[in-house]
Design a protein around this motif. Structure first.
Motif, PDB file in Angstrom:
ATOM      1  N   ILE A  21       0.852  -1.185   0.000  1.00 28.00           N
ATOM      2  CA  ILE A  21       0.000   0.000   0.000  1.00 28.00           C
ATOM      3  C   ILE A  21       0.888   1.234   0.000  1.00 28.00           C
ATOM      4  O   ILE A  21       1.932   1.261   0.652  1.00 28.00           O
ATOM      5  CB  ILE A  21      -0.956  -0.029   1.222  1.00 28.00           C
ATOM      6  CG1 ILE A  21      -1.976   1.104   1.159  1.00 28.00           C
ATOM      7  CG2 ILE A  21      -0.184  -0.015   2.538  1.00 28.00           C
ATOM      8  CD1 ILE A  21      -3.122   0.924   2.168  1.00 28.00           C
ATOM      9  N   SER A  22       0.487   2.235  -0.742  1.00 31.18           N
ATOM     10  CA  SER A  22       1.258   3.467  -0.822  1.00 31.18           C
ATOM     11  C   SER A  22       1.231   4.221   0.504  1.00 31.18           C
ATOM     12  O   SER A  22       0.425   3.922   1.394  1.00 31.18           O
ATOM     13  CB  SER A  22       0.697   4.343  -1.951  1.00 31.18           C
ATOM     14  OG  SER A  22      -0.663   4.675  -1.688  1.00 31.18           O
ATOM     15  N   SER A  23       2.102   5.195   0.624  1.00 34.19           N
ATOM     16  CA  SER A  23       2.220   5.926   1.886  1.00 34.19           C
ATOM     17  C   SER A  23       0.906   6.603   2.272  1.00 34.19           C
ATOM     18  O   SER A  23       0.554   6.672   3.448  1.00 34.19           O
ATOM     19  CB  SER A  23       3.348   6.949   1.793  1.00 34.19           C
ATOM     20  OG  SER A  23       3.116   7.845   0.719  1.00 34.19           O
ATOM     21  N   THR A  68      -2.936   0.279  -3.906  1.00 30.30           N
ATOM     22  CA  THR A  68      -2.628  -1.041  -3.357  1.00 30.30           C
ATOM     23  C   THR A  68      -2.307  -2.018  -4.486  1.00 30.30           C
ATOM     24  O   THR A  68      -2.754  -1.845  -5.627  1.00 30.30           O
ATOM     25  CB  THR A  68      -3.814  -1.586  -2.540  1.00 30.30           C
ATOM     26  OG1 THR A  68      -4.976  -1.651  -3.381  1.00 30.30           O
ATOM     27  CG2 THR A  68      -4.122  -0.696  -1.336  1.00 30.30           C
ATOM     28  N   HIS A  69      -1.543  -3.030  -4.146  1.00 34.07           N
ATOM     29  CA  HIS A  69      -1.226  -4.105  -5.081  1.00 34.07           C
ATOM     30  C   HIS A  69      -1.296  -5.429  -4.317  1.00 34.07           C
ATOM     31  O   HIS A  69      -1.014  -5.480  -3.107  1.00 34.07           O
ATOM     32  CB  HIS A  69       0.184  -3.938  -5.672  1.00 34.07           C
ATOM     33  CG  HIS A  69       0.371  -2.677  -6.424  1.00 34.07           C
ATOM     34  ND1 HIS A  69       0.988  -1.576  -5.855  1.00 34.07           N
ATOM     35  CD2 HIS A  69       0.047  -2.330  -7.691  1.00 34.07           C
ATOM     36  CE1 HIS A  69       1.029  -0.596  -6.756  1.00 34.07           C
ATOM     37  NE2 HIS A  69       0.465  -1.026  -7.875  1.00 34.07           N
ATOM     38  N   TYR A  70      -1.657  -6.470  -5.043  1.00 34.10           N
ATOM     39  CA  TYR A  70      -1.807  -7.789  -4.434  1.00 34.10           C
ATOM     40  C   TYR A  70      -1.162  -8.860  -5.295  1.00 34.10           C
ATOM     41  O   TYR A  70      -1.176  -8.768  -6.526  1.00 34.10           O
ATOM     42  CB  TYR A  70      -3.293  -8.127  -4.271  1.00 34.10           C
ATOM     43  CG  TYR A  70      -4.030  -7.163  -3.367  1.00 34.10           C
ATOM     44  CD1 TYR A  70      -4.666  -6.041  -3.881  1.00 34.10           C
ATOM     45  CD2 TYR A  70      -4.063  -7.379  -1.989  1.00 34.10           C
ATOM     46  CE1 TYR A  70      -5.324  -5.147  -3.055  1.00 34.10           C
ATOM     47  CE2 TYR A  70      -4.724  -6.486  -1.150  1.00 34.10           C
ATOM     48  CZ  TYR A  70      -5.348  -5.368  -1.688  1.00 34.10           C
ATOM     49  OH  TYR A  70      -5.988  -4.486  -0.866  1.00 34.10           O
ATOM     50  N   SER A  77      -4.899  -2.184   4.255  1.00 31.70           N
ATOM     51  CA  SER A  77      -5.290  -0.807   4.576  1.00 31.70           C
ATOM     52  C   SER A  77      -4.326  -0.266   5.623  1.00 31.70           C
ATOM     53  O   SER A  77      -3.529  -1.015   6.189  1.00 31.70           O
ATOM     54  CB  SER A  77      -6.739  -0.750   5.076  1.00 31.70           C
ATOM     55  OG  SER A  77      -6.898  -1.521   6.258  1.00 31.70           O
ATOM     56  N   ARG A  78      -4.422   1.017   5.883  1.00 33.76           N
ATOM     57  CA  ARG A  78      -3.523   1.621   6.869  1.00 33.76           C
ATOM     58  C   ARG A  78      -4.229   2.786   7.553  1.00 33.76           C
ATOM     59  O   ARG A  78      -5.161   3.384   7.010  1.00 33.76           O
ATOM     60  CB  ARG A  78      -2.223   2.080   6.216  1.00 33.76           C
ATOM     61  CG  ARG A  78      -2.370   3.200   5.220  1.00 33.76           C
ATOM     62  CD  ARG A  78      -1.052   3.416   4.453  1.00 33.76           C
ATOM     63  NE  ARG A  78       0.004   3.908   5.322  1.00 33.76           N
ATOM     64  CZ  ARG A  78       1.303   3.820   5.007  1.00 33.76           C
ATOM     65  NH1 ARG A  78       1.679   3.260   3.872  1.00 33.76           N
ATOM     66  NH2 ARG A  78       2.216   4.307   5.840  1.00 33.76           N
ATOM     67  N   ASP A  79      -3.729   3.093   8.755  1.00 33.75           N
ATOM     68  CA  ASP A  79      -4.199   4.252   9.509  1.00 33.75           C
ATOM     69  C   ASP A  79      -2.963   5.032   9.920  1.00 33.75           C
ATOM     70  O   ASP A  79      -2.277   4.662  10.884  1.00 33.75           O
ATOM     71  CB  ASP A  79      -5.012   3.794  10.726  1.00 33.75           C
ATOM     72  CG  ASP A  79      -5.624   4.954  11.497  1.00 33.75           C
ATOM     73  OD1 ASP A  79      -5.136   6.089  11.355  1.00 33.75           O
ATOM     74  OD2 ASP A  79      -6.563   4.706  12.256  1.00 33.75           O
ATOM     75  N   ALA A  85      -0.319   2.320  11.869  1.00 39.69           N
ATOM     76  CA  ALA A  85      -0.735   0.928  11.753  1.00 39.69           C
ATOM     77  C   ALA A  85      -1.112   0.564  10.325  1.00 39.69           C
ATOM     78  O   ALA A  85      -1.635   1.381   9.569  1.00 39.69           O
ATOM     79  CB  ALA A  85      -1.920   0.657  12.681  1.00 39.69           C
ATOM     80  N   VAL A  86      -0.858  -0.691  10.003  1.00 39.25           N
ATOM     81  CA  VAL A  86      -1.257  -1.265   8.726  1.00 39.25           C
ATOM     82  C   VAL A  86      -1.999  -2.568   9.019  1.00 39.25           C
ATOM     83  O   VAL A  86      -1.690  -3.268   9.990  1.00 39.25           O
ATOM     84  CB  VAL A  86      -0.041  -1.478   7.803  1.00 39.25           C
ATOM     85  CG1 VAL A  86       0.980  -2.413   8.422  1.00 39.25           C
ATOM     86  CG2 VAL A  86      -0.469  -1.936   6.420  1.00 39.25           C
ATOM     87  N   PHE A  87      -2.976  -2.869   8.184  1.00 38.49           N
ATOM     88  CA  PHE A  87      -3.865  -3.998   8.433  1.00 38.49           C
ATOM     89  C   PHE A  87      -3.947  -4.897   7.204  1.00 38.49           C
ATOM     90  O   PHE A  87      -3.738  -4.452   6.076  1.00 38.49           O
ATOM     91  CB  PHE A  87      -5.267  -3.493   8.771  1.00 38.49           C
ATOM     92  CG  PHE A  87      -5.286  -2.453   9.858  1.00 38.49           C
ATOM     93  CD1 PHE A  87      -5.354  -1.105   9.540  1.00 38.49           C
ATOM     94  CD2 PHE A  87      -5.220  -2.831  11.190  1.00 38.49           C
ATOM     95  CE1 PHE A  87      -5.359  -0.142  10.527  1.00 38.49           C
ATOM     96  CE2 PHE A  87      -5.225  -1.874  12.194  1.00 38.49           C
ATOM     97  CZ  PHE A  87      -5.286  -0.523  11.858  1.00 38.49           C
ATOM     98  N   LEU A  88      -4.285  -6.158   7.446  1.00 39.01           N
ATOM     99  CA  LEU A  88      -4.544  -7.083   6.352  1.00 39.01           C
ATOM    100  C   LEU A  88      -5.800  -7.871   6.692  1.00 39.01           C
ATOM    101  O   LEU A  88      -5.794  -8.680   7.616  1.00 39.01           O
ATOM    102  CB  LEU A  88      -3.374  -8.032   6.127  1.00 39.01           C
ATOM    103  CG  LEU A  88      -3.490  -8.916   4.887  1.00 39.01           C
ATOM    104  CD1 LEU A  88      -3.396  -8.071   3.612  1.00 39.01           C
ATOM    105  CD2 LEU A  88      -2.404  -9.993   4.870  1.00 39.01           C
ATOM    106  N   GLN A  89      -6.871  -7.598   5.980  1.00 39.84           N
ATOM    107  CA  GLN A  89      -8.105  -8.352   6.124  1.00 39.84           C
ATOM    108  C   GLN A  89      -8.058  -9.530   5.160  1.00 39.84           C
ATOM    109  O   GLN A  89      -7.935  -9.340   3.953  1.00 39.84           O
ATOM    110  CB  GLN A  89      -9.321  -7.474   5.813  1.00 39.84           C
ATOM    111  CG  GLN A  89     -10.645  -8.207   5.884  1.00 39.84           C
ATOM    112  CD  GLN A  89     -10.999  -8.626   7.296  1.00 39.84           C
ATOM    113  OE1 GLN A  89     -10.903  -7.838   8.233  1.00 39.84           O
ATOM    114  NE2 GLN A  89     -11.408  -9.890   7.455  1.00 39.84           N
ATOM    115  N   MET A  90      -8.144 -10.722   5.704  1.00 39.00           N
ATOM    116  CA  MET A  90      -8.034 -11.940   4.908  1.00 39.00           C
ATOM    117  C   MET A  90      -9.365 -12.683   4.946  1.00 39.00           C
ATOM    118  O   MET A  90      -9.872 -12.981   6.034  1.00 39.00           O
ATOM    119  CB  MET A  90      -6.922 -12.828   5.462  1.00 39.00           C
ATOM    120  CG  MET A  90      -5.575 -12.130   5.555  1.00 39.00           C
ATOM    121  SD  MET A  90      -4.257 -13.234   6.092  1.00 39.00           S
ATOM    122  CE  MET A  90      -4.781 -13.554   7.769  1.00 39.00           C
ATOM    123  N   SER A  91      -9.908 -12.952   3.786  1.00 34.86           N
ATOM    124  CA  SER A  91     -11.178 -13.655   3.685  1.00 34.86           C
ATOM    125  C   SER A  91     -11.028 -14.851   2.757  1.00 34.86           C
ATOM    126  O   SER A  91     -10.033 -14.956   2.029  1.00 34.86           O
ATOM    127  CB  SER A  91     -12.261 -12.706   3.146  1.00 34.86           C
ATOM    128  OG  SER A  91     -12.401 -11.569   3.968  1.00 34.86           O
TER     129      SER A  91
END
Length: 116
Positions: free
Chosen positions: A51-53, A58-60, A71-73, A78-84
Motif C-alpha cells: 500500500i502506498s504511503s 494497493t497491489h496484491y 489498509s492503513r491508519d 498501523a497497517v492492516f490485512l483483512q483476509m477472507s
C-alpha cells in the motif's frame, strides 16, 4: 531503529476470515509505503500486498487478489490485512515491513493456520 509488531493471527477454517494488524515504531510512518509478507513452511518469504504511503494505491499477489485487503491508519502508525476466503495454502507466518522491506528489521510475525 524501526520496529514492527504484528498481531491478529490464529486458526481459521477454510473459507474463514482473519484480520492482521501491525503497529510500526521508530520511523515517520506516513512517509513509507508498507507491505505484508508471508513465509510458509519450507518456502521463501513473499510479498502478498502493499500500500502506498497515503493509502490510495494497493497491489496484491495473484494468489490473494480478491480475497485479501490491505489498509492503513497513518494516525495510528498501523497497517492492516483483512483476509477472507482463507485457503490451506494461506497458512504461513505473516510479517509487515516497509516496501521495499527494511532488511534486518523483521518483527516476530503473526502465525496464520488454516485448517478444518
Amino acid at each position: 531503529q524501526v520496529q514492527f509488531v504484528e498481531s491478529g493471527g490464529g486458526l481459521a477454517q477454510p473459507g474463514g476470515s482473519l484480520r492482521l494488524s501491525c503497529v510500526v515504531f521508530g520511523v515517520t510512518f506516513r512517509y513509507y509505503p508498507m507491505g505484508w509478507y508471508r513465509q510458509g513452511p519450507g518456502s521463501l518469504r513473499e510479498l502478498v500486498a502493499d500500500i502506498s504511503s497515503g493509502g490510495r494505491t494497493t497491489h496484491y499477489a495473484d494468489s490473494v487478489k480478491g480475497r485479501f485487503t490491505i489498509s492503513r491508519d497513518n494516525a495510528k502508525n498501523a497497517v492492516f490485512l483483512q483476509m477472507s476466503s482463507l485457503k490451506p495454502g494461506d497458512a504461513a507466518v505473516y510479517y509487515c515491513n516497509t516496501r521495499p522491506a527494511t532488511s534486518g528489521s523483521w518483527g516476530q510475525g503473526a502465525q496464520v493456520t488454516v485448517s478444518s
